[in-house]
Design a protein around this motif. Structure first.
Motif, mmCIF file in Angstrom:
data_model
loop_
_atom_site.group_PDB
_atom_site.id
_atom_site.type_symbol
_atom_site.label_atom_id
_atom_site.label_comp_id
_atom_site.label_asym_id
_atom_site.label_seq_id
_atom_site.Cartn_x
_atom_site.Cartn_y
_atom_site.Cartn_z
ATOM 1 N N PRO A 196 56.433 -10.934 -50.819
ATOM 2 C CA PRO A 196 55.457 -10.729 -49.744
ATOM 3 C C PRO A 196 55.605 -11.779 -48.646
ATOM 4 O O PRO A 196 56.013 -12.911 -48.897
ATOM 5 C CB PRO A 196 54.108 -10.852 -50.452
ATOM 6 N N ASP A 197 55.262 -11.365 -47.410
ATOM 7 C CA ASP A 197 55.317 -12.305 -46.282
ATOM 8 C C ASP A 197 54.315 -13.435 -46.462
ATOM 9 O O ASP A 197 54.596 -14.578 -46.141
ATOM 10 C CB ASP A 197 55.041 -11.567 -44.968
ATOM 11 N N SER A 198 53.135 -13.085 -46.915
ATOM 12 C CA SER A 198 52.127 -14.116 -47.168
ATOM 13 C C SER A 198 51.590 -13.921 -48.577
ATOM 14 O O SER A 198 50.953 -12.923 -48.875
ATOM 15 C CB SER A 198 50.983 -14.006 -46.156
ATOM 16 N N PRO A 199 51.917 -14.858 -49.458
ATOM 17 C CA PRO A 199 51.476 -14.710 -50.845
ATOM 18 C C PRO A 199 49.958 -14.666 -50.931
ATOM 19 O O PRO A 199 49.262 -15.420 -50.253
ATOM 20 C CB PRO A 199 52.047 -15.931 -51.556
ATOM 21 N N GLY A 200 49.473 -13.757 -51.741
ATOM 22 C CA GLY A 200 48.034 -13.625 -51.933
ATOM 23 C C GLY A 200 47.621 -14.272 -53.233
ATOM 24 O O GLY A 200 48.011 -15.391 -53.530
ATOM 25 N N ASP A 201 46.899 -13.516 -54.015
ATOM 26 C CA ASP A 201 46.465 -14.007 -55.320
ATOM 27 C C ASP A 201 47.517 -13.695 -56.368
ATOM 28 O O ASP A 201 48.697 -13.631 -56.079
ATOM 29 C CB ASP A 201 45.126 -13.365 -55.686
ATOM 30 N N LEU A 202 47.062 -13.437 -57.542
ATOM 31 C CA LEU A 202 47.935 -13.122 -58.658
ATOM 32 C C LEU A 202 48.838 -11.941 -58.313
ATOM 33 O O LEU A 202 48.389 -10.933 -57.796
ATOM 34 C CB LEU A 202 47.076 -12.776 -59.878
ATOM 35 N N ASP A 203 50.125 -12.072 -58.595
ATOM 36 C CA ASP A 203 51.084 -11.012 -58.317
ATOM 37 C C ASP A 203 51.766 -10.607 -59.616
ATOM 38 O O ASP A 203 52.546 -11.369 -60.184
ATOM 39 C CB ASP A 203 52.133 -11.491 -57.308
ATOM 40 N N ALA A 204 51.439 -9.406 -60.092
ATOM 41 C CA ALA A 204 52.128 -8.850 -61.251
ATOM 42 C C ALA A 204 53.309 -8.067 -60.697
ATOM 43 O O ALA A 204 53.195 -6.907 -60.326
ATOM 44 C CB ALA A 204 51.191 -7.962 -62.053
ATOM 45 N N ALA A 205 54.452 -8.713 -60.598
ATOM 46 C CA ALA A 205 55.615 -8.157 -59.903
ATOM 47 C C ALA A 205 56.371 -7.119 -60.716
ATOM 48 O O ALA A 205 57.290 -6.501 -60.203
ATOM 49 C CB ALA A 205 56.555 -9.292 -59.491
ATOM 50 N N GLY A 206 56.029 -6.953 -61.975
ATOM 51 C CA GLY A 206 56.695 -5.948 -62.789
ATOM 52 C C GLY A 206 57.859 -6.511 -63.584
ATOM 53 O O GLY A 206 57.975 -7.711 -63.790
ATOM 54 N N ILE A 207 58.723 -5.606 -63.999
ATOM 55 C CA ILE A 207 59.846 -5.988 -64.858
ATOM 56 C C ILE A 207 61.118 -6.084 -64.022
ATOM 57 O O ILE A 207 61.431 -5.191 -63.243
ATOM 58 C CB ILE A 207 60.000 -4.985 -66.013
ATOM 59 N N TRP A 208 61.811 -7.210 -64.201
ATOM 60 C CA TRP A 208 63.042 -7.513 -63.480
ATOM 61 C C TRP A 208 64.108 -7.939 -64.468
ATOM 62 O O TRP A 208 63.799 -8.335 -65.588
ATOM 63 C CB TRP A 208 62.797 -8.653 -62.479
ATOM 64 N N ARG A 209 65.344 -7.930 -64.013
ATOM 65 C CA ARG A 209 66.445 -8.436 -64.833
ATOM 66 C C ARG A 209 66.760 -9.863 -64.395
ATOM 67 O O ARG A 209 66.816 -10.148 -63.207
ATOM 68 C CB ARG A 209 67.686 -7.560 -64.677
ATOM 69 N N HIS A 210 66.959 -10.727 -65.367
ATOM 70 C CA HIS A 210 67.388 -12.102 -65.118
ATOM 71 C C HIS A 210 68.687 -12.344 -65.870
ATOM 72 O O HIS A 210 68.921 -11.769 -66.924
ATOM 73 C CB HIS A 210 66.334 -13.104 -65.596
ATOM 74 N N ARG A 211 69.499 -13.246 -65.324
ATOM 75 C CA ARG A 211 70.765 -13.607 -65.957
ATOM 76 C C ARG A 211 70.634 -15.012 -66.538
ATOM 77 O O ARG A 211 70.292 -15.961 -65.843
ATOM 78 C CB ARG A 211 71.907 -13.569 -64.944
ATOM 79 N N LYS A 212 70.933 -15.129 -67.824
ATOM 80 C CA LYS A 212 70.938 -16.429 -68.480
ATOM 81 C C LYS A 212 72.261 -17.136 -68.178
ATOM 82 O O LYS A 212 73.184 -16.531 -67.645
ATOM 83 C CB LYS A 212 70.746 -16.248 -69.989
ATOM 84 N N LYS A 213 72.340 -18.395 -68.522
ATOM 85 C CA LYS A 213 73.545 -19.186 -68.217
ATOM 86 C C LYS A 213 74.807 -18.576 -68.830
ATOM 87 O O LYS A 213 75.873 -18.593 -68.220
ATOM 88 C CB LYS A 213 73.366 -20.622 -68.706
ATOM 89 N N ASP A 214 74.660 -17.978 -70.026
ATOM 90 C CA ASP A 214 75.834 -17.384 -70.681
ATOM 91 C C ASP A 214 76.202 -16.009 -70.119
ATOM 92 O O ASP A 214 77.117 -15.359 -70.610
ATOM 93 C CB ASP A 214 75.627 -17.311 -72.200
ATOM 94 N N GLY A 215 75.469 -15.567 -69.091
ATOM 95 C CA GLY A 215 75.754 -14.290 -68.454
ATOM 96 C C GLY A 215 74.962 -13.122 -69.010
ATOM 97 O O GLY A 215 74.973 -12.029 -68.439
ATOM 98 N N ALA A 216 74.279 -13.330 -70.126
ATOM 99 C CA ALA A 216 73.488 -12.253 -70.731
ATOM 100 C C ALA A 216 72.328 -11.872 -69.807
ATOM 101 O O ALA A 216 71.689 -12.740 -69.202
ATOM 102 C CB ALA A 216 72.948 -12.698 -72.086
ATOM 103 N N LEU A 217 72.091 -10.567 -69.714
ATOM 104 C CA LEU A 217 70.951 -10.086 -68.928
ATOM 105 C C LEU A 217 69.773 -9.865 -69.852
ATOM 106 O O LEU A 217 69.918 -9.335 -70.950
ATOM 107 C CB LEU A 217 71.301 -8.772 -68.223
ATOM 108 N N ILE A 218 68.603 -10.284 -69.383
ATOM 109 C CA ILE A 218 67.360 -10.052 -70.118
ATOM 110 C C ILE A 218 66.373 -9.376 -69.174
ATOM 111 O O ILE A 218 66.460 -9.523 -67.955
ATOM 112 C CB ILE A 218 66.754 -11.361 -70.682
ATOM 113 N N ASP A 219 65.457 -8.600 -69.748
ATOM 114 C CA ASP A 219 64.382 -7.993 -68.986
ATOM 115 C C ASP A 219 63.168 -8.913 -69.088
ATOM 116 O O ASP A 219 62.791 -9.320 -70.200
ATOM 117 C CB ASP A 219 64.024 -6.620 -69.555
#
Length: 166
Positions: free
Chosen positions: A40-63
């Motif tokens: 968001p351009d201007s952060p509001g209150d609590l933001d439940a952004a949903g589920i995203w993929r992240h990459r760990k250092k070993d390259g593994a993807l986690i949800d």
């Protein structure tokens, strides 16, 4: 700014590595455009952004399920972010849906009539063979209370005992 020990353990980056990163650095490249669009351009209150993929250092993807909240930290605008790893939960949900579909196919393919009710006597399912046996044309027509069918069915519990309907 800061990173806690749980994030260091989960993602396998050192604290120093984490502090040198941006939020784009732990995302797969193909997810970055959606990430940038979601900020968001201007952060509001609590933001439940949903589920995203992240990459760990070993390259593994986690949800991860992301929830964040803006705050002031050391005199600077910041956000506290909770990244809850939901990878196993999502895998289990996929397996559950696959098993549910497989079971549905089996039940619908049986040549024997199968009627399912809950413990309160509410009818939940008649397979096609049961509908045909009893002259019903639709599932909705069948889903009534067991009391309405007491003169049609002999009802048995899972252990085989015949049940009576009052």
């Amino acid at each position: 700014m800061a990173v806690n020990e749980a994030a260091v353990r989960a993602y396998q980056y050192s604290r120093e590595e984490f502090l040198a990163m941006t939020i784009k650095d732990i995302r797969p490249a193909e997810d970055i455009p959606a990430l940038l669009k979601s900020i968001p351009d201007s952060p509001g209150d609590l933001d439940a952004a949903g589920i995203w993929r992240h990459r760990k250092k070993d390259g593994a993807l986690i949800d991860v399920e992301i929830t964040s909240h803006p705050l002031k930290f050391a005199g600077r605008n910041a956000e506290i972010v909770l990244a809850n790893d939901v990878t196993e939960r999502r895998r289990a949900e996929v397996l559950w849906r696959q098993n549910e579909a497989r079971l549905q196919t089996i039940v619908e393919s049986l040549t024997e009539g199968l009627v399912v009710s809950d413990l309160h006597g509410q009818l939940l399912h008649f397979n096609p063979a049961a509908r045909e046996m009893h002259g019903f044309t639709s599932l909705e027509e069948c889903l009534r209370h067991l009391n309405e069918f007491a003169n049609i069915f002999e009802l048995a519990a899972v252990d085989g005992d015949v049940m009576t309907i009052d």
